[in-house]
Design a protein around this motif. Structure first.
Motif, PDB file in Angstrom:
ATOM      1  N   VAL A 116      44.754  17.290  40.690  1.00 15.51           N
ATOM      2  CA  VAL A 116      45.378  16.340  41.617  1.00 15.51           C
ATOM      3  C   VAL A 116      46.777  16.766  42.061  1.00 15.51           C
ATOM      4  O   VAL A 116      47.085  16.757  43.262  1.00 15.51           O
ATOM      5  N   PRO A 117      47.684  17.174  41.142  1.00 15.54           N
ATOM      6  CA  PRO A 117      49.001  17.637  41.604  1.00 15.54           C
ATOM      7  C   PRO A 117      48.913  18.848  42.523  1.00 15.54           C
ATOM      8  O   PRO A 117      49.699  18.966  43.468  1.00 15.54           O
ATOM      9  N   ILE A 118      47.956  19.754  42.246  1.00 14.78           N
ATOM     10  CA  ILE A 118      47.807  20.937  43.089  1.00 14.78           C
ATOM     11  C   ILE A 118      47.335  20.533  44.485  1.00 14.78           C
ATOM     12  O   ILE A 118      47.837  21.033  45.498  1.00 14.78           O
ATOM     13  N   ILE A 119      46.359  19.624  44.542  1.00 12.27           N
ATOM     14  CA  ILE A 119      45.859  19.161  45.839  1.00 12.27           C
ATOM     15  C   ILE A 119      46.969  18.471  46.620  1.00 12.27           C
ATOM     16  O   ILE A 119      47.171  18.733  47.812  1.00 12.27           O
ATOM     17  N   LEU A 120      47.714  17.582  45.950  1.00 10.79           N
ATOM     18  CA  LEU A 120      48.812  16.883  46.617  1.00 10.79           C
ATOM     19  C   LEU A 120      49.884  17.856  47.089  1.00 10.79           C
ATOM     20  O   LEU A 120      50.452  17.692  48.170  1.00 10.79           O
ATOM     21  N   THR A 121      50.146  18.872  46.278  1.00 13.09           N
ATOM     22  CA  THR A 121      51.119  19.899  46.670  1.00 13.09           C
ATOM     23  C   THR A 121      50.688  20.583  47.951  1.00 13.09           C
ATOM     24  O   THR A 121      51.482  20.752  48.894  1.00 13.09           O
ATOM     25  N   ASN A 122      49.413  20.968  48.021  1.00  7.67           N
ATOM     26  CA  ASN A 122      48.899  21.650  49.208  1.00  7.67           C
ATOM     27  C   ASN A 122      48.883  20.734  50.431  1.00  7.67           C
ATOM     28  O   ASN A 122      49.187  21.159  51.545  1.00  7.67           O
ATOM     29  N   VAL A 123      48.538  19.458  50.205  1.00  8.25           N
ATOM     30  CA  VAL A 123      48.510  18.498  51.309  1.00  8.25           C
ATOM     31  C   VAL A 123      49.905  18.313  51.890  1.00  8.25           C
ATOM     32  O   VAL A 123      50.110  18.368  53.110  1.00  8.25           O
ATOM     33  N   ILE A 124      50.889  18.109  51.007  1.00  7.59           N
ATOM     34  CA  ILE A 124      52.266  17.917  51.476  1.00  7.59           C
ATOM     35  C   ILE A 124      52.779  19.164  52.173  1.00  7.59           C
ATOM     36  O   ILE A 124      53.480  19.095  53.182  1.00  7.59           O
ATOM     37  N   GLN A 125      52.400  20.327  51.640  1.00 12.33           N
ATOM     38  CA  GLN A 125      52.823  21.583  52.259  1.00 12.33           C
ATOM     39  C   GLN A 125      52.283  21.700  53.682  1.00 12.33           C
ATOM     40  O   GLN A 125      52.998  22.121  54.593  1.00 12.33           O
ATOM     41  N   GLN A 126      51.028  21.309  53.885  1.00 14.11           N
ATOM     42  CA  GLN A 126      50.452  21.354  55.226  1.00 14.11           C
ATOM     43  C   GLN A 126      51.064  20.291  56.134  1.00 14.11           C
ATOM     44  O   GLN A 126      51.308  20.542  57.318  1.00 14.11           O
ATOM     45  N   LYS A 167      52.469  19.824  37.489  1.00 17.88           N
ATOM     46  CA  LYS A 167      53.107  18.679  38.139  1.00 17.88           C
ATOM     47  C   LYS A 167      54.431  19.049  38.794  1.00 17.88           C
ATOM     48  O   LYS A 167      54.788  18.509  39.838  1.00 17.88           O
ATOM     49  N   ARG A 168      55.176  19.965  38.186  1.00 11.92           N
ATOM     50  CA  ARG A 168      56.487  20.325  38.729  1.00 11.92           C
ATOM     51  C   ARG A 168      56.406  20.912  40.136  1.00 11.92           C
ATOM     52  O   ARG A 168      57.233  20.595  40.987  1.00 11.92           O
ATOM     53  N   PRO A 169      55.420  21.804  40.413  1.00  9.58           N
ATOM     54  CA  PRO A 169      55.334  22.333  41.782  1.00  9.58           C
ATOM     55  C   PRO A 169      55.196  21.243  42.840  1.00  9.58           C
ATOM     56  O   PRO A 169      55.644  21.423  43.974  1.00  9.58           O
ATOM     57  N   LEU A 170      54.590  20.107  42.477  1.00 12.18           N
ATOM     58  CA  LEU A 170      54.500  18.987  43.409  1.00 12.18           C
ATOM     59  C   LEU A 170      55.896  18.467  43.739  1.00 12.18           C
ATOM     60  O   LEU A 170      56.205  18.180  44.904  1.00 12.18           O
ATOM     61  N   LEU A 171      56.762  18.381  42.733  1.00 12.48           N
ATOM     62  CA  LEU A 171      58.136  17.947  42.960  1.00 12.48           C
ATOM     63  C   LEU A 171      58.881  18.943  43.839  1.00 12.48           C
ATOM     64  O   LEU A 171      59.626  18.553  44.752  1.00 12.48           O
ATOM     65  N   PHE A 172      58.657  20.221  43.598  1.00 17.64           N
ATOM     66  CA  PHE A 172      59.335  21.250  44.388  1.00 17.64           C
ATOM     67  C   PHE A 172      58.946  21.160  45.861  1.00 17.64           C
ATOM     68  O   PHE A 172      59.790  21.328  46.744  1.00 17.64           O
ATOM     69  N   ILE A 173      57.674  20.916  46.127  1.00 24.24           N
ATOM     70  CA  ILE A 173      57.219  20.881  47.516  1.00 24.24           C
ATOM     71  C   ILE A 173      57.678  19.599  48.201  1.00 24.24           C
ATOM     72  O   ILE A 173      57.873  19.566  49.429  1.00 24.24           O
ATOM     73  N   ILE A 174      57.857  18.527  47.441  1.00 24.62           N
ATOM     74  CA  ILE A 174      58.421  17.298  48.009  1.00 24.62           C
ATOM     75  C   ILE A 174      59.863  17.544  48.459  1.00 24.62           C
ATOM     76  O   ILE A 174      60.299  17.077  49.521  1.00 24.62           O
ATOM     77  N   ILE A 175      60.598  18.308  47.653  1.00 25.04           N
ATOM     78  CA  ILE A 175      61.966  18.690  48.037  1.00 25.04           C
ATOM     79  C   ILE A 175      61.939  19.492  49.333  1.00 25.04           C
ATOM     80  O   ILE A 175      62.726  19.250  50.257  1.00 25.04           O
ATOM     81  N   ALA A 176      61.015  20.455  49.405  1.00 25.68           N
ATOM     82  CA  ALA A 176      60.901  21.286  50.607  1.00 25.68           C
ATOM     83  C   ALA A 176      60.559  20.441  51.828  1.00 25.68           C
ATOM     84  O   ALA A 176      61.129  20.641  52.915  1.00 25.68           O
ATOM     85  N   ALA A 177      59.624  19.500  51.668  1.00 27.01           N
ATOM     86  CA  ALA A 177      59.212  18.656  52.792  1.00 27.01           C
ATOM     87  C   ALA A 177      60.383  17.802  53.285  1.00 27.01           C
ATOM     88  O   ALA A 177      60.589  17.649  54.494  1.00 27.01           O
ATOM     89  N   GLU A 232      41.463  22.481  54.550  1.00 23.63           N
ATOM     90  CA  GLU A 232      41.163  23.515  53.560  1.00 23.63           C
ATOM     91  C   GLU A 232      41.789  23.233  52.194  1.00 23.63           C
ATOM     92  O   GLU A 232      41.282  23.667  51.177  1.00 23.63           O
ATOM     93  N   VAL A 233      42.909  22.516  52.179  1.00 23.80           N
ATOM     94  CA  VAL A 233      43.722  22.461  50.964  1.00 23.80           C
ATOM     95  C   VAL A 233      43.027  21.745  49.812  1.00 23.80           C
ATOM     96  O   VAL A 233      43.317  22.014  48.641  1.00 23.80           O
ATOM     97  N   PHE A 234      42.113  20.819  50.109  1.00 26.49           N
ATOM     98  CA  PHE A 234      41.456  20.080  49.035  1.00 26.49           C
ATOM     99  C   PHE A 234      40.617  21.014  48.154  1.00 26.49           C
ATOM    100  O   PHE A 234      40.688  20.975  46.920  1.00 26.49           O
ATOM    101  N   MET A 235      39.811  21.852  48.802  1.00 29.19           N
ATOM    102  CA  MET A 235      38.976  22.777  48.037  1.00 29.19           C
ATOM    103  C   MET A 235      39.823  23.816  47.312  1.00 29.19           C
ATOM    104  O   MET A 235      39.488  24.247  46.209  1.00 29.19           O
ATOM    105  N   GLN A 236      40.957  24.208  47.920  1.00 28.50           N
ATOM    106  CA  GLN A 236      41.831  25.178  47.273  1.00 28.50           C
ATOM    107  C   GLN A 236      42.413  24.621  45.991  1.00 28.50           C
ATOM    108  O   GLN A 236      42.513  25.301  44.985  1.00 28.50           O
ATOM    109  N   GLY A 237      42.792  23.349  46.017  1.00 33.00           N
ATOM    110  CA  GLY A 237      43.358  22.733  44.821  1.00 33.00           C
ATOM    111  C   GLY A 237      42.346  22.632  43.698  1.00 33.00           C
ATOM    112  O   GLY A 237      42.642  22.927  42.543  1.00 33.00           O
ATOM    113  N   ILE A 238      41.117  22.244  44.030  1.00 31.75           N
ATOM    114  CA  ILE A 238      40.067  22.161  43.017  1.00 31.75           C
ATOM    115  C   ILE A 238      39.758  23.540  42.465  1.00 31.75           C
ATOM    116  O   ILE A 238      39.609  23.740  41.256  1.00 31.75           O
ATOM    117  N   GLY A 239      39.687  24.531  43.353  1.00 31.75           N
ATOM    118  CA  GLY A 239      39.412  25.903  42.916  1.00 31.75           C
ATOM    119  C   GLY A 239      40.482  26.417  41.982  1.00 31.75           C
ATOM    120  O   GLY A 239      40.191  27.091  40.996  1.00 31.75           O
TER     121      GLY A 239
END
Length: 359
Positions: free
Chosen positions: A29-39, A172-182, A295-302
């Motif tokens: 879930v954190p990986i998927i959210l990270t990718n979603v926010i990044q996009q 979980k931390r990468p999700l915080l980092f990408i929120i900062i970037a966004a 694309e990001v959903f499948m990438q996060g699960i993978g």
């Protein structure tokens, strides 16, 4: 020292023990959210450019950003390869090899990204010509490409550090980092484009600053927890170790090859669309953003499956095709992505068929 080992064991247990579906969900879930926010924050550039710069800005951001979009999966593949190998070493309690791999991964990413940045700046006009960039947006695209090339080391550095963290069970931390970037991207986009009127160059500066923000946040966390992650801020720590480099490259090459084959085909399709002029180029750029978002959903699960198994680098994903065709499964791009692009009678009737999985 004993406490540090216990902390490491706890991190490892988070991804190697417990009910499989719960572990995968917690990690994915954190990986998927990270990718979603990044996009989502990458869409901000296109939205701001379309609303405040016009057609030339949309073309500039889209075509000028092609090379960054092309290289980002390479950074992701290297980070994922390091993540897999580090996870294996952590599971085997090989602390020295973990440190060697951390330093090697960071060095490989920095060296490669700096080389790509120099090449992109030197050959930017040739690349844009190959992409059939419409003349209306050529200057904007050149400015965007040159400035965003300066952010390549931050893209690769961020992915390397996040690969290290995820390899040790920290997703979980990468999700915080990408929120900062966004957050940085949205604020600076408005500042440089709306207030300072820097056009595509302003969106590029905002993008680089957001990449710097996420990379800096990831680095500060890594440095703060350096004992836990086996990191040292010393030049000798960044020495490339042959066995680690060989393993990282061996794991990364299949991902890179698979992704680049798709990206090369996407570049060809985008160049073909650009050849039809500004309206096609604008419309196709919107479809691309939607496809990448899906694309990001499948990438996060993978990615989470890679960490659970630690035995391969198989990510699932959608191979998507961009299809600019005549009537079929037609969608009005204005309604789908709400980018507030400039009014254009031709754009209103131009059908865009977006096929994320191909037919």
């Amino acid at each position: 020292m004993k406490q540090n080992k216990n902390q490491k064991n706890t991190a490892v247990n988070q991804i190697t023990e417990g009910v499989i579906w719960k572990v995968l969900l917690t990690f994915a879930v954190p990986i998927i959210l990270t990718n979603v926010i990044q996009q989502l924050y990458s869409m901000v550039d296109l939205i701001v450019a379309g609303k405040y710069i016009g057609a030339a800005g949309t073309i500039g951001v889209s075509t000028g950003g092609e090379l960054s979009d092309f290289l980002t999966p390479v950074a992701t593949a290297l980070g994922s390869a390091g993540q897999i190998y580090i996870a294996q070493l952590v599971g085997a309690r090989k602390d020295k090899e973990v440190k060697d791999t951390v330093g090697t991964l960071i060095s490989i990413c920095l060296i490669f990204s700096c080389a790509m940045a120099v090449a992109a700046i030197l050959f930017c006009d040739g690349f844009l010509t190959l992409m059939n960039c419409p003349q209306e947006g050529f200057d904007q695209a050149r400015a965007y490409l040159i400035i965003t090339s300066l952010g390549f080391p931050f893209i690769f550095g961020y992915n390397a550090i996040c690969g290290i963290l995820r390899g040790m069970g920290e997703s979980k931390r990468p999700l915080l980092f990408i929120i900062i970037a966004a957050s940085v991207n949205v604020v600076t986009d408005i500042l440089f484009v709306v207030v300072f009127r820097l056009e595509a160059a302003g969106t590029a500066i905002a993008t680089v600053l957001s990449q710097l923000g996420s990379c800096a946040a990831a680095f500060l966390f890594l440095y703060k927890k350096r004992e836990h992650f086996g990191f040292e801020l010393k030049l000798r720590f960044l020495r490339i170790h042959g066995y680690a480099a060989k393993t990282i490259i061996r794991l990364a090459v299949p991902q890179i090859a698979r992704t680049l084959l798709v990206r090369f085909s996407m570049l060809y399709v985008n160049a073909s669309c650009n050849a039809y002029g500004a309206v096609f180029a604008q419309t196709n750029s919107i479809g691309n953003k939607i496809q990448k978002f899906l694309e990001v959903f499948m990438q996060g699960i993978g990615s989470s499956l890679c960490d659970r198994s630690k035995s391969g680098s198989k990510k699932t994903g959608s191979g998507g095709k961009n299809c600019v065709e005549h009537p079929g499964d037609v969608h009005d791009y204005r309604g789908v992505c709400n980018t507030n692009l400039p009014d254009d009678p031709e754009a209103d009737v131009l059908p865009v068929q977006q096929c994320p999985g191909g037919n």
